[in-house]
Design an enzyme around this catalytic site. Sequence first.
Site, mmCIF file in Angstrom:
data_model
loop_
_atom_site.group_PDB
_atom_site.id
_atom_site.type_symbol
_atom_site.label_atom_id
_atom_site.label_comp_id
_atom_site.label_asym_id
_atom_site.label_seq_id
_atom_site.Cartn_x
_atom_site.Cartn_y
_atom_site.Cartn_z
ATOM 1 N N ARG A 127 -24.596 10.094 34.154
ATOM 2 C CA ARG A 127 -24.945 8.672 34.052
ATOM 3 C C ARG A 127 -26.447 8.441 34.175
ATOM 4 O O ARG A 127 -27.010 7.570 33.504
ATOM 5 C CB ARG A 127 -24.195 7.861 35.120
ATOM 6 C CG ARG A 127 -24.343 6.393 34.863
ATOM 7 C CD ARG A 127 -23.504 5.512 35.759
ATOM 8 N NE ARG A 127 -24.080 4.188 35.720
ATOM 9 C CZ ARG A 127 -24.358 3.455 36.784
ATOM 10 N NH1 ARG A 127 -24.081 3.915 37.981
ATOM 11 N NH2 ARG A 127 -24.913 2.279 36.655
ATOM 12 N N ARG A 175 -30.218 -1.193 40.322
ATOM 13 C CA ARG A 175 -31.499 -0.475 40.301
ATOM 14 C C ARG A 175 -32.544 -1.179 39.419
ATOM 15 O O ARG A 175 -33.729 -0.844 39.494
ATOM 16 C CB ARG A 175 -31.284 0.944 39.822
ATOM 17 C CG ARG A 175 -30.294 1.718 40.694
ATOM 18 C CD ARG A 175 -29.854 3.016 40.062
ATOM 19 N NE ARG A 175 -28.753 3.631 40.782
ATOM 20 C CZ ARG A 175 -27.470 3.337 40.597
ATOM 21 N NH1 ARG A 175 -27.138 2.438 39.698
ATOM 22 N NH2 ARG A 175 -26.523 3.930 41.299
ATOM 23 N N LYS A 217 -35.489 10.461 50.394
ATOM 24 C CA LYS A 217 -34.999 11.490 49.464
ATOM 25 C C LYS A 217 -35.670 11.355 48.103
ATOM 26 O O LYS A 217 -36.138 12.341 47.518
ATOM 27 C CB LYS A 217 -33.471 11.384 49.337
ATOM 28 C CG LYS A 217 -32.831 12.539 48.605
ATOM 29 C CD LYS A 217 -32.711 12.257 47.130
ATOM 30 C CE LYS A 217 -32.092 13.427 46.392
ATOM 31 N NZ LYS A 217 -31.994 13.148 44.955
ATOM 32 N N ASP A 236 -30.631 15.702 50.090
ATOM 33 C CA ASP A 236 -29.500 14.884 49.646
ATOM 34 C C ASP A 236 -28.253 15.341 50.396
ATOM 35 O O ASP A 236 -28.291 16.262 51.203
ATOM 36 C CB ASP A 236 -29.324 14.994 48.129
ATOM 37 C CG ASP A 236 -29.223 16.429 47.676
ATOM 38 O OD1 ASP A 236 -28.438 17.179 48.268
ATOM 39 O OD2 ASP A 236 -29.948 16.800 46.742
#
Length: 276
Positions: A127, A175, A217, A236
Amino acid sequence: MKIIENENKIILKDVKNFDIEKTFECGQCFRFDKMGDSYIGIVGEKRLILTQKQNDVEINITKKEFDEKFYHYFDFERDYKAIESAFEKDKVLKNTIKTSSGIRILKQDPFETMISFIISASNNIPRIKKIIGLLCQNFGVRHVDEMGEYFSFPSAKTLAELKIEDLSVIKAGYRDKYILDCAKKVDLGEIDILSLFNIGYDDARKELLKINGVGPKVADCILLFAFGYIESFPKDTWIKKALFELYNQKSDDNIDFYGYGGIAQQYLFYYMRQKK
DNA sequence: CGCCAGGCGGGGG
DNA sequence: CCCCCGCCTGGC
């Protein structure tokens, strides 16, 4: 390594520590895809085609382009052999060398890397690739080569001029606003990309954390994959699991990894994935 | 249908 | 300061 040039191609003969599959599949980049025996991807304004046969790698660039740009892009300044020698001293890392040797940390474009890893948050690789592809198709510059059309990654200026609704076509979800915030901060010079190369890991990290949607991260990924801070160790959920299993680590303490945390992270990650 | 992904920001304790 | 939840979308 010897370089043979013919027409608009070069072959890197007997190249050490370069496995194109590992390099492009280790999660550091999102614009390369496997096509038959080759990896094809967009770097800057160019479509690259790489094909590997054992220790020979063919790339559709001239020797001049390799010397001026792609020698750096593929991180050939770095002595991976020496890093692996250091890793031999660590029982866990020693085992990762067999599975992971050949990974190289690419020196990717800073702005592209920022946006790409903002998109990566709580997301999966297919994705992420799809969203970045849509971002380029809609807002990047169109190019045509013998294989057809392709799109470069949009500039900070282009994205900074967009409204949040304009981004709905890329289906990045929540996002969207982070992408705009990052583009605006870069475009306005609030984040000075060039300076981030020089101010050291800690200060560069602080700067990146000012961007909405960039947490620890994502910042570490950007510092490693674009700015060459090789000590950066992106944590992660997968790598936390690896540290727990392989080093019995329960705390949040950082392991030094001989100053090569970034390489160690990639080697551990690829090792864990092979084991599965 | 419900759950959660290679996180992050914001709110509340 | 830490914990916890909601978040877009898509895939299972």
